[in-house]
Design a protein around this motif. Structure first.
Motif, short mmCIF file in Angstrom:
data_model
loop_
_atom_site.label_atom_id
_atom_site.label_comp_id
_atom_site.label_asym_id
_atom_site.label_seq_id
_atom_site.Cartn_x
_atom_site.Cartn_y
_atom_site.Cartn_z
N LEU A 102 15.66 44.64 3.51
CA LEU A 102 16.00 43.13 3.58
C LEU A 102 17.26 42.99 3.31
N GLU A 103 18.05 42.20 4.26
CA GLU A 103 19.77 42.16 4.23
C GLU A 103 19.68 40.55 3.74
N LEU A 104 20.67 40.29 2.59
CA LEU A 104 21.02 39.08 2.23
C LEU A 104 22.57 38.80 2.31
N ASP A 105 22.72 37.77 2.98
CA ASP A 105 24.30 37.40 3.09
C ASP A 105 24.83 36.74 1.58
N SER A 106 24.83 37.68 0.80
CA SER A 106 24.98 37.23 -0.70
C SER A 106 26.58 37.08 -0.97
N HIS A 107 27.35 37.66 -0.28
CA HIS A 107 28.87 37.51 -0.54
C HIS A 107 29.58 37.96 0.63
N THR A 108 30.86 37.66 0.60
CA THR A 108 31.72 38.24 1.64
C THR A 108 33.01 38.90 0.97
N SER A 196 36.81 38.46 -4.68
CA SER A 196 36.54 38.20 -3.29
C SER A 196 34.88 37.78 -3.29
N ALA A 197 34.07 38.66 -3.98
CA ALA A 197 32.40 38.64 -3.93
C ALA A 197 32.20 37.55 -5.01
N TYR A 198 32.95 37.33 -5.81
CA TYR A 198 32.69 36.15 -6.89
C TYR A 198 32.86 35.00 -6.16
N ALA A 199 34.20 34.84 -5.55
CA ALA A 199 34.54 33.63 -4.98
C ALA A 199 33.51 33.00 -3.90
N THR A 200 33.07 34.05 -3.35
CA THR A 200 32.09 33.81 -1.83
C THR A 200 30.79 33.87 -2.36
N TRP A 201 30.35 34.21 -3.55
CA TRP A 201 29.04 34.29 -3.94
C TRP A 201 27.94 33.16 -3.25
N ASN A 202 26.91 33.51 -2.65
CA ASN A 202 25.97 32.55 -2.09
C ASN A 202 24.62 32.49 -2.96
N PRO A 203 24.49 32.04 -3.91
CA PRO A 203 22.96 32.07 -4.73
C PRO A 203 21.98 31.62 -3.97
N LYS A 204 22.19 30.93 -2.71
CA LYS A 204 21.00 30.56 -1.96
C LYS A 204 20.59 31.47 -0.56
N SER A 205 21.36 32.83 -0.86
CA SER A 205 21.34 33.40 0.41
C SER A 205 19.77 34.16 0.34
N VAL A 206 18.97 34.33 -0.75
CA VAL A 206 17.99 34.77 -0.50
C VAL A 206 16.83 33.81 0.04
N LEU A 207 17.33 32.60 0.47
CA LEU A 207 16.37 31.81 1.25
C LEU A 207 16.24 31.87 2.63
N GLU A 208 17.31 32.80 3.26
CA GLU A 208 17.28 33.23 4.56
C GLU A 208 17.52 34.80 4.76
N PRO A 209 16.60 35.45 4.28
CA PRO A 209 16.59 37.08 4.16
C PRO A 209 16.42 37.41 5.68
N LYS A 210 16.97 38.56 5.75
CA LYS A 210 16.69 39.24 7.12
C LYS A 210 16.03 40.71 7.14
N PHE A 211 14.62 40.42 7.59
CA PHE A 211 13.96 41.82 7.29
C PHE A 211 13.91 42.90 8.53
N VAL A 234 18.08 29.09 -7.91
CA VAL A 234 19.29 29.79 -8.22
C VAL A 234 19.05 31.63 -7.68
N TYR A 235 19.99 32.32 -7.83
CA TYR A 235 19.77 33.60 -6.93
C TYR A 235 18.92 34.45 -7.96
N GLN A 236 19.04 34.40 -9.34
CA GLN A 236 18.17 35.49 -9.86
C GLN A 236 16.62 35.26 -9.89
N LYS A 237 16.31 33.85 -10.15
CA LYS A 237 14.92 33.37 -9.85
C LYS A 237 14.46 33.88 -8.44
N GLU A 238 15.30 33.73 -7.42
CA GLU A 238 14.76 34.03 -6.10
C GLU A 238 14.60 35.56 -5.73
N LEU A 239 15.47 36.31 -6.25
CA LEU A 239 15.69 37.77 -6.34
C LEU A 239 14.55 38.11 -6.85
#
Length: 542
Positions: A102-108, A196-211, A234-239
């Motif tokens: 599973l790939e998540l676009d969680s941060h840049t 950079s990871a903190y500034a671009t953190w996307n807590p909703k990334s788990v809504l669009e996982p790539k399998f 929130v990211y923690q609950k989604e994960l």
């Protein structure tokens, strides 16, 4: 005593006087000859020196992460390994062997978080099997485990990159000061990556996982669209929910559980442009079973030349396991359409005809052009716009009659554009690539790629065309689009599988009213590239 002549003594004195000047001249000449080499060896260019230091730091930091940068931590009933890896795009990758990843676009950031699910702890998993009530508190436990593992990983990664860069700097430069500078620079770069990871953190990334992996396990790993959208924010609950779904794949008997669809969501499989590829039927049959599909919608070009001899290719449609809604494409003939009208479980739509299938109201029109090969001169976009206008008029008539249409279908996107404002969702094909756009008057246009991988024509290309299909999740009460999974399979000769989850830009739980006079909420998306803009709306009669 030997007496030397006076002239000889004078000559010796002159040579003695010239000897220092000759020595200085000789040293100057030798220094001129050796100056370029000496300069290159002992006085490198400042840019070259900086580049060398950065190369040493990056390579040393990578070696440090590779050797000591991994953290083994329990996450619920599973034993996992967490590692930071250099990456150009960042994100999070969860490897679930042997199912896939599973790939998540969680941060840049220039670092990626890799989570490897190594094994299932037999004691903790057996406790869950014997006492299922413990699953209720599993999400909070997993959230805490992930947080603890992340903190430990951050600390170990700092030690790893500093140690690796310092050790390699000492080996290369053999100077403690340069080695310490390399370690300090490595720590600064890791800190910048963290910022950079903190500034671009996307807590909703788990809504669009790539399998990516085994197609049969995709629904259980990705999870249910309705539960993801409505229950977590929130990211923690989604994960936690994501890892819980993965845990269910490893029960005591080592068998995959049956995927239970959410009773509140309707599932539509959108296929298009099969082009006589017989492998498409097995793919569709598998997707219908795995995703519990309610309705299959085919936006045309099922055939390649539309001849009567090809009609036998259509026979498997009746046994795919779900109702089949079909519109004619430009490679499908009237003979093709008549044959499909005689098959069981098939609903053929043309000239705005609407049907209700499994509680879903669908209307569509066939392509006005029949161009099976290059010998037929196409009528052009004007014919498509006219067909789309007739479809839009039929949609308006259905709404005024109290039977509004939920989904419109047309083969060519040019015709589909004419329905903007008359229906929440319109499906199309034809261009062999995916497009998803919110049109100016509120209708969402979804164009599917080729479910047949371009058919036999794909063999003309250097690379095989991939197989595309999409599963649409709709609210059973409002019949509005909640989310969709884009399924991509390898083309001819390839065995890869990829599933990407997407959600609409607006709240998928909302039920907006689409009107032809006002724009949709938010900023409208532009018309897809390569597709002509919608023509001015003609006067429509009921």
């Amino acid at each position: 005593m030997v007496t030397r002549p006076h002239g000889h003594t004078a000559a010796m004195a002159a040579r003695a006087a010239l000897r220092p000047a000759y020595a200085r001249l000789l040293r100057h000449y030798r220094s001129r000859r050796s100056a370029p080499t000496s300069a290159l060896v002992h006085a490198p260019h400042p840019y070259a020196r900086a580049f060398g230091l950065v190369a040493v730091v990056l390579f040393g930091a990578w070696l440090g992460l590779l050797v000591v940068g991994s953290v083994r931590t329990p996450v619920g009933p599973m034993d996992t390994s967490m590692t930071l890896r250099p990456s150009l795009s960042g994100g999070t990758k969860i490897n679930v062997s042997p199912l896939g990843a599973l790939e998540l676009d969680s941060h840049t950031a220039p670092v990626r978080l890799d989570v490897d699910v190594d094994q299932l702890d037999p004691i903790r998993s057996q406790a869950l099997v014997e006492r299922p009530e413990r699953i209720n508190g599993l999400q909070e436990r997993i959230t805490q485990d992930v947080a603890d593992g992340t903190r430990e990983l951050a600390l170990r990664s700092c030690v790893a990159v500093v140690s690796g860069a310092t050790a390699l700097g000492l080996a290369v430069y053999r100077r403690p000061r340069r080695a310490l500078a390399a370690g300090g620079l490595a720590l600064a770069l890791l800190g910048a990556a963290g910022v950079s990871a903190y500034a671009t953190w996307n807590p909703k990334s788990v809504l669009e996982p790539k399998f990516s992996g085994l197609l049969s396990s995709a629904p259980s790993v990705v999870g249910n669209a309705r539960s993801i959208v409505s229950e977590f924010d929130v990211y923690q609950k989604e994960l936690a929910q994501l890892v819980t779904n993965v845990t269910k794949l490893y029960d005591a008997a080592s068998t995959l559980p049956t995927y239970q669809p959410d009773p509140g969501s309707m599932r539509v499989l959108h296929v298009s442009d099969i082009h006589l590829n017989p492998a498409a039927w097995e793919i569709i049959r598998s997707l219908v079973a795995q995703y519990r599909i309610d309705v299959i919608i085919d936006s045309g070009d099922t055939m390649d030349h539309g001849t009567s001899t090809e009609n036998g290719f259509l026979d498997p449609i009746s046994g795919l396991g779900a109702p089949y809604v079909w519109v004619r494409g430009n490679h499908d003939s009237q003979a093709t359409q008549r044959y499909l009208e005689g098959l069981d479980n098939v609903h053929v739509l043309d000239e705005g005809r609407a049907v209700t299938v499994a509680g879903l109201r669908v209307a569509g029109t066939g392509d006005p052009q029949f161009t099976p090969d290059r010998s037929v001169l196409p009528a052009g976009d004007d014919a498509e716009r006219a067909a789309g206008a007739r479809l839009a008029a039929a949609l308006g008539a259905q709404a005024r009659a109290g039977t509004p249409v939920d989904i419109a279908v047309a083969h060519n996107p040019v015709a589909a554009l004419e329905t903007d404002g008359e229906v929440p969702l319109v499906l199309a094909g034809h261009v062999h690539r995916r497009v998803n756009k919110l049109l100016p008057d509120g209708t969402r246009l979804k164009i599917e790629g080729s479910t047949g991988g371009g058919g036999l024509r794909a063999l003309e290309k250097d690379e095989p065309e991939k197989v595309h299909a999409s599963v649409l999740y709709l609210d059973r009460e409002t019949r509005r689009l909640q989310a969709w999974d884009e399924i991509t399979l390898g083309g001819l000769g390839l065995t890869t599988a990829e599933v990407s989850r997407h959600v609409p830009e607006e709240d998928p739980r909302a039920t907006p009213t689409v009107t032809p006079s006002g724009p949709a909420s938010g900023v409208p998306s532009p018309v897809p590239s390569g597709i002509p803009a919608r023509s001015p709306a003609p006067t429509r009669s009921p």
